[in-house]
Design an enzyme around this catalytic site. Structure first.
Site, PDB file in Angstrom:
ATOM      1  N   ASP A  67       0.833  -1.210   0.000  1.00  0.00           N
ATOM      2  CA  ASP A  67       0.000   0.000   0.000  1.00  0.00           C
ATOM      3  C   ASP A  67       0.865   1.256   0.000  1.00  0.00           C
ATOM      4  O   ASP A  67       2.079   1.199   0.160  1.00  0.00           O
ATOM      5  CB  ASP A  67      -0.961  -0.006   1.198  1.00  0.00           C
ATOM      6  N   ASN A 137      -7.297  -2.287  14.541  1.00  0.00           N
ATOM      7  CA  ASN A 137      -8.670  -2.640  14.148  1.00  0.00           C
ATOM      8  C   ASN A 137      -8.709  -3.914  13.298  1.00  0.00           C
ATOM      9  O   ASN A 137      -9.738  -4.232  12.701  1.00  0.00           O
ATOM     10  CB  ASN A 137      -9.334  -1.473  13.402  1.00  0.00           C
ATOM     11  N   HIS A 139      -6.950  -4.511  10.550  1.00  0.00           N
ATOM     12  CA  HIS A 139      -6.721  -4.364   9.096  1.00  0.00           C
ATOM     13  C   HIS A 139      -5.411  -5.019   8.667  1.00  0.00           C
ATOM     14  O   HIS A 139      -4.463  -5.112   9.442  1.00  0.00           O
ATOM     15  CB  HIS A 139      -6.786  -2.900   8.643  1.00  0.00           C
ATOM     16  N   GLU A 144      -9.517  -1.642   5.648  1.00  0.00           N
ATOM     17  CA  GLU A 144     -10.167  -1.256   6.898  1.00  0.00           C
ATOM     18  C   GLU A 144     -11.408  -2.118   7.144  1.00  0.00           C
ATOM     19  O   GLU A 144     -11.882  -2.804   6.233  1.00  0.00           O
ATOM     20  CB  GLU A 144     -10.563   0.224   6.799  1.00  0.00           C
TER      21      GLU A 144
HETATM   22  P1  PGA Z   1       2.534  -1.050  12.872  1.00  0.00           P
HETATM   23  O1  PGA Z   1       1.415  -1.013  11.729  1.00  0.00           O
HETATM   24  O2  PGA Z   1       3.526  -2.113  12.512  1.00  0.00           O
HETATM   25  O3  PGA Z   1       3.148   0.325  12.816  1.00  0.00           O
HETATM   26  O4  PGA Z   1       1.840  -1.338  14.172  1.00  0.00           O
HETATM   27  C1  PGA Z   1       0.805  -2.212  11.336  1.00  0.00           C
HETATM   28  C2  PGA Z   1      -0.382  -1.935  10.423  1.00  0.00           C
HETATM   29  O5  PGA Z   1      -1.156  -1.000  10.669  1.00  0.00           O
HETATM   30  O6  PGA Z   1      -0.564  -2.707   9.472  1.00  0.00           O
END
Ligand code: PGA
Length: 264
Positions: A67, A137, A139, A144
């Site tokens: 992404d 959450n 994702h 999302e």
């Molecule tokens: P993070 O992000 O490794 O910074 O916790 C993970 C994500 O949101 O996919």
């Protein structure tokens, strides 16, 4: 699903790097799906060390990132392209034209662009090993809650929770992206193998729901229950709400005996 319980975030990063390095040694022309986020920093750091000190060769590796934020240029310090350059690409020998990251500067023809990204993955032969983080959450990528479990690469509106989490990386007062381009859940389900990493207490609820809860668009990582080869690498805090840990440890012991290549 293989659930690997590690002590802390360093062990998770080292185990992930060991699996990725082993996969590259077995298949030097591997197609890797890459992720960004704080959880990945230790993994990329260890891969860079393996390249420097143990001659891990990335010259035939092809990469596709999951992404990118929409609306910021690749040179922006918080773009995922900058993240990848800083933490991995500057330190290993992946040819520039083997690196693919969604373009966050699009302002029109989104669907055509996203279809082109999907086609590039297909034309390369599909992704052999996909690295994933997970949001609070649930994702994966920027899929999302309530993303279609069949979704493909597309633009996605970020949730309030994700925007708040992302805000920490931006300068105070700076505008935080509201949208992103992300591969879909359907795209990720077509990869051959998935490694999902999670560390810290803030991920415990999402991890428990993803592994032991029902498959639901409310927690998009739960769709990984439909994938035939997923390994979750978790530290103690991220695993703290799982109810079947003794069984996961038993499966892991048996895997180490019978199929050690799955862990190296
Ligand atoms: P993070 O992000 O490794 O910074 O916790 C993970 C994500 O949101 O996919």
């Amino acid at each position: 699903m293989l659930v690997v319980l590690e002590r802390g975030k360093n062990e998770v990063a080292e185990q992930a790097a060991r699996i990725i390095a082993g996969s590259i040694r077995r298949n030097p022309a591997i197609r890797l799906g890459l992720a960004t986020g704080g959880t990945m920093i230790g993994v990329y750091h260890e891969l860079a060390r393996l390249h420097r000190e143990e001659h891990l060769d990335f010259s035939r590796v092809v990469t596709f990132n999951l992404d990118e934020y929409l609306g910021i240029p690749p040179s922006h310090p918080q773009s995922f392209r900058s993240f990848m350059q800083h933490h991995l690409f500057a330190h290993v020998n992946i040819p520039r034209n083997s690196i693919h990251i969604p373009d966050g500067t699009l302002t029109r023809d989104y669907d055509a662009y996203c279809e082109k990204y999907e086609r590039a993955i297909r034309d390369a032969g599909g992704i052999d090993l996909q690295l994933l983080g997970i949001g609070r959450n649930g994702h994966i990528g920027f899929n999302e809650p309530m993303s279609s479990l069949g979704s493909r690469t597309r633009t996605k509106e970020l949730s309030a929770e994700t925007i708040e989490d992302n805000r920490k990386s931006f300068a105070p007062g700076e505008e935080v992206p509201q949208c992103a381009v992300t591969v879909g859940i359907g795209t990720s389900l077509e990869t051959r193998r998935i490694l999902l990493l999670a560390t810290g207490q803030s991920k415990a609820d999402a991890i428990a729901k993803s592994i032991e809860g029902p498959v639901s668009a409310s927690v998009t990582a739960s769709a990984l229950q439909l994938h035939r080869d997923v390994t979750f690498l978790l530290d103690e805090e991220a695993a703290s709400l799982l109810t079947q840990k003794p069984y996961y440890r038993h499966v892991l012991d048996m895997t180490r005996k019978l199929m050690p290549e799955r862990l190296s």
